[in-house]
Enzyme design. Sequence first.
Site, mmCIF file in Angstrom:
data_model
loop_
_atom_site.group_PDB
_atom_site.id
_atom_site.type_symbol
_atom_site.label_atom_id
_atom_site.label_comp_id
_atom_site.label_asym_id
_atom_site.label_seq_id
_atom_site.Cartn_x
_atom_site.Cartn_y
_atom_site.Cartn_z
ATOM 1 N N GLY A 8 0.848 -1.205 0.000
ATOM 2 C CA GLY A 8 0.000 0.000 0.000
ATOM 3 C C GLY A 8 0.874 1.241 0.000
ATOM 4 N N GLY A 11 -0.121 5.190 -1.200
ATOM 5 C CA GLY A 11 -1.097 6.058 -0.548
ATOM 6 C C GLY A 11 -0.470 7.230 0.184
ATOM 7 N N ASP A 34 2.136 -1.975 -4.382
ATOM 8 C CA ASP A 34 0.765 -1.458 -4.351
ATOM 9 C C ASP A 34 -0.020 -2.157 -5.448
ATOM 10 O OD1 ASP A 34 -0.365 1.404 -2.968
ATOM 11 O OD2 ASP A 34 -1.565 0.611 -4.625
ATOM 12 N N ILE A 35 -1.338 -2.113 -5.337
ATOM 13 C CA ILE A 35 -2.176 -2.653 -6.415
ATOM 14 C C ILE A 35 -2.153 -1.695 -7.611
ATOM 15 C CG2 ILE A 35 -4.358 -1.594 -5.670
ATOM 16 C CD1 ILE A 35 -5.659 -4.370 -6.273
ATOM 17 N N ARG A 36 -1.834 -0.418 -7.340
ATOM 18 C CA ARG A 36 -1.734 0.561 -8.442
ATOM 19 C C ARG A 36 -0.492 0.274 -9.288
ATOM 20 N NH1 ARG A 36 -2.593 6.461 -5.547
ATOM 21 N NH2 ARG A 36 -3.575 5.664 -3.664
ATOM 22 N N TYR A 142 -15.869 1.477 8.338
ATOM 23 C CA TYR A 142 -14.406 1.592 8.448
ATOM 24 C C TYR A 142 -13.978 1.188 9.860
ATOM 25 C CZ TYR A 142 -9.845 4.077 8.634
ATOM 26 O OH TYR A 142 -8.523 4.423 8.786
ATOM 27 N N LYS A 146 -11.595 -1.728 11.401
ATOM 28 C CA LYS A 146 -10.409 -1.400 12.210
ATOM 29 C C LYS A 146 -10.405 -2.195 13.524
ATOM 30 C CE LYS A 146 -8.044 0.888 9.498
ATOM 31 N NZ LYS A 146 -6.750 0.333 9.096
ATOM 32 N N ILE A 172 -4.083 12.063 9.742
ATOM 33 C CA ILE A 172 -2.705 12.414 9.388
ATOM 34 C C ILE A 172 -2.703 13.570 8.386
ATOM 35 C CG2 ILE A 172 -0.510 11.556 8.458
ATOM 36 C CD1 ILE A 172 -1.367 10.154 11.067
HETATM 37 P P1 NAD Z 1 -4.493 5.535 1.326
HETATM 38 O O1 NAD Z 1 -5.914 5.293 0.931
HETATM 39 O O2 NAD Z 1 -3.913 6.843 1.008
HETATM 40 O O3 NAD Z 1 -3.555 4.411 0.702
HETATM 41 C C1 NAD Z 1 -3.889 3.051 0.704
HETATM 42 C C2 NAD Z 1 -3.086 2.368 -0.386
HETATM 43 O O4 NAD Z 1 -3.444 0.990 -0.383
HETATM 44 C C3 NAD Z 1 -3.396 2.912 -1.797
HETATM 45 O O5 NAD Z 1 -2.209 3.266 -2.464
HETATM 46 C C4 NAD Z 1 -4.099 1.753 -2.490
HETATM 47 O O6 NAD Z 1 -3.822 1.674 -3.883
HETATM 48 C C5 NAD Z 1 -3.492 0.556 -1.736
HETATM 49 N N1 NAD Z 1 -4.321 -0.632 -1.844
HETATM 50 C C6 NAD Z 1 -5.671 -0.744 -1.782
HETATM 51 N N2 NAD Z 1 -6.054 -2.008 -1.996
HETATM 52 C C7 NAD Z 1 -4.924 -2.731 -2.200
HETATM 53 C C8 NAD Z 1 -4.672 -4.103 -2.475
HETATM 54 N N3 NAD Z 1 -5.666 -4.996 -2.621
HETATM 55 N N4 NAD Z 1 -3.379 -4.487 -2.626
HETATM 56 C C9 NAD Z 1 -2.350 -3.608 -2.511
HETATM 57 N N5 NAD Z 1 -2.538 -2.284 -2.262
HETATM 58 C C10 NAD Z 1 -3.815 -1.856 -2.103
HETATM 59 O O7 NAD Z 1 -4.402 5.220 2.893
HETATM 60 P P2 NAD Z 1 -3.397 5.868 3.955
HETATM 61 O O8 NAD Z 1 -4.005 7.133 4.406
HETATM 62 O O9 NAD Z 1 -2.025 5.869 3.456
HETATM 63 O O10 NAD Z 1 -3.583 4.835 5.166
HETATM 64 C C11 NAD Z 1 -2.730 3.731 5.356
HETATM 65 C C12 NAD Z 1 -3.201 2.984 6.588
HETATM 66 O O11 NAD Z 1 -3.192 3.862 7.725
HETATM 67 C C13 NAD Z 1 -4.631 2.438 6.517
HETATM 68 O O12 NAD Z 1 -4.724 1.231 7.225
HETATM 69 C C14 NAD Z 1 -5.440 3.490 7.241
HETATM 70 O O13 NAD Z 1 -6.634 2.970 7.779
HETATM 71 C C15 NAD Z 1 -4.473 3.895 8.323
HETATM 72 N N6 NAD Z 1 -4.744 5.233 8.845
HETATM 73 C C16 NAD Z 1 -4.606 6.324 8.040
HETATM 74 C C17 NAD Z 1 -4.878 7.570 8.558
HETATM 75 C C18 NAD Z 1 -4.754 8.821 7.740
HETATM 76 O O14 NAD Z 1 -5.172 9.888 8.197
HETATM 77 N N7 NAD Z 1 -4.187 8.757 6.552
HETATM 78 C C19 NAD Z 1 -5.301 7.701 9.891
HETATM 79 C C20 NAD Z 1 -5.463 6.562 10.657
HETATM 80 C C21 NAD Z 1 -5.156 5.317 10.138
HETATM 81 C C1 AKB Z 2 -10.082 8.722 7.957
HETATM 82 O O1 AKB Z 2 -10.537 9.860 8.193
HETATM 83 O O2 AKB Z 2 -10.751 7.777 7.517
HETATM 84 C C2 AKB Z 2 -8.643 8.466 8.312
HETATM 85 C C3 AKB Z 2 -8.513 7.964 9.709
HETATM 86 C C4 AKB Z 2 -8.487 8.915 10.831
HETATM 87 O O3 AKB Z 2 -8.477 6.784 9.921
HETATM 88 N N1 AKB Z 2 -7.913 9.681 8.087
#
Ligand code: NAD
Ligand code: AKB
Length: 319
Positions: A8, A11, A34-36, A142, A146, A172
């Site tokens: 992933g 992202g 990544d899947i992308r 979601y 989690k 974040i």
């Molecule tokens: P994001 O959506 O920006 O990135 C997720 C990535 O996962 C993407 O690049 C997507 O292409 C990839 N993905 C989706 N399905 C896939 C698959 N089948 N195989 C491989 N890759 C795949 O998410 P993020 O914000 O970078 O979050 C990463 C993790 O952190 C997640 O578990 C999210 O719940 C957690 N998180 C994020 C935040 C935040 O604010 N960003 C906050 C709390 C928790």
């Molecule tokens: C969302 O808003 O879904 C994320 C998170 C806090 O897990 N940024």
Amino acid sequence: MKKILVIGAGGQIGTELTAYLREIYGAKNVIASDIRATLHPDLMEGGPFIRMDAMDSRQVYQVIQREKAGQVYFLAAILSAVCEKNPEMAWDVNMGCLNSVLRVAHELKFRMFVPSSIGAFGSTTPKHNTPQLTIQRPNSIYGVTKVAGELLCDYYHDKYGVDVRGVRYPGIISNVVPPGGGTTDYAVDIYHKAVKYKTFTSYLKEDTFLDMMYMPDALKAAVSLMEADHDKLHFHNAYNVSAMSFSPKMQAEAIRKHIPGFTVRYDIDPVRQCIADSWPDIMDDSAARHDWGWSPDHDLGSMTKEMIEVLNDRFHKGK
Ligand code: NAD
Ligand code: AKB
């Protein structure tokens, strides 16, 4: 050294975490996946990349065995607002990918980082100083994934000895890759709109407080926990980590110190407002501070100054 695989990596967090890990451990030792098909150009050019669907455990097994990865940062997921539009897909992707990689971790014995979220809490959870161990009855799909993910990681750790570690991230905030469709995305977009147009429309009410963190602290948390002594970890998984708590109104005031005349109007999205109302204002992160020395470097003031400087350079000076 054994290699590190980031799943992933394309992202919001993965893009910066991969670059950060490459700085620490060397570019050739950190594989982005990544899947992308295409990721941020700096990531594609900065080290190895493998296109992989995390849901396909055979492919995950082959890649990890072939590359001899000793650590996996697992970030593949769908975020809260997108999940709410398609709950079936939310469950399939968020649980399917995690289950697939945990099964491989059991067989191949690598250390794993799996982030949970403030989304793992719900409206019956204490909102202020949310304890490490407390009620977790989330209102969003979601959040359901989690909490289930936290429990699945605990199960693999306790039953099979898989060294799986994780934090509960707040929202974040970052300036490299846009957020992937969450409830906290407004807190990133507000900086872009402030720098570009000096005005912003918020989909959350002005007094909605949420727990937030600047990206450099999120990266530091992930690597510090992965490097921590396992025997000192009382929880190993789902550690609360906090850095700051603010509302859209407070964030706008912080921005106005740098961009006088910045205005905000409010056009509330009931779905994201309902989710935000059920999430913590600020978590109690004393367990992370005690067990592995967690402490954030940024607050709202320092983050706002840096975000505005970076975006100003990008949008107005072409840097
Ligand atoms: P994001 O959506 O920006 O990135 C997720 C990535 O996962 C993407 O690049 C997507 O292409 C990839 N993905 C989706 N399905 C896939 C698959 N089948 N195989 C491989 N890759 C795949 O998410 P993020 O914000 O970078 O979050 C990463 C993790 O952190 C997640 O578990 C999210 O719940 C957690 N998180 C994020 C935040 C935040 O604010 N960003 C906050 C709390 C928790
Ligand atoms: C969302 O808003 O879904 C994320 C998170 C806090 O897990 N940024």
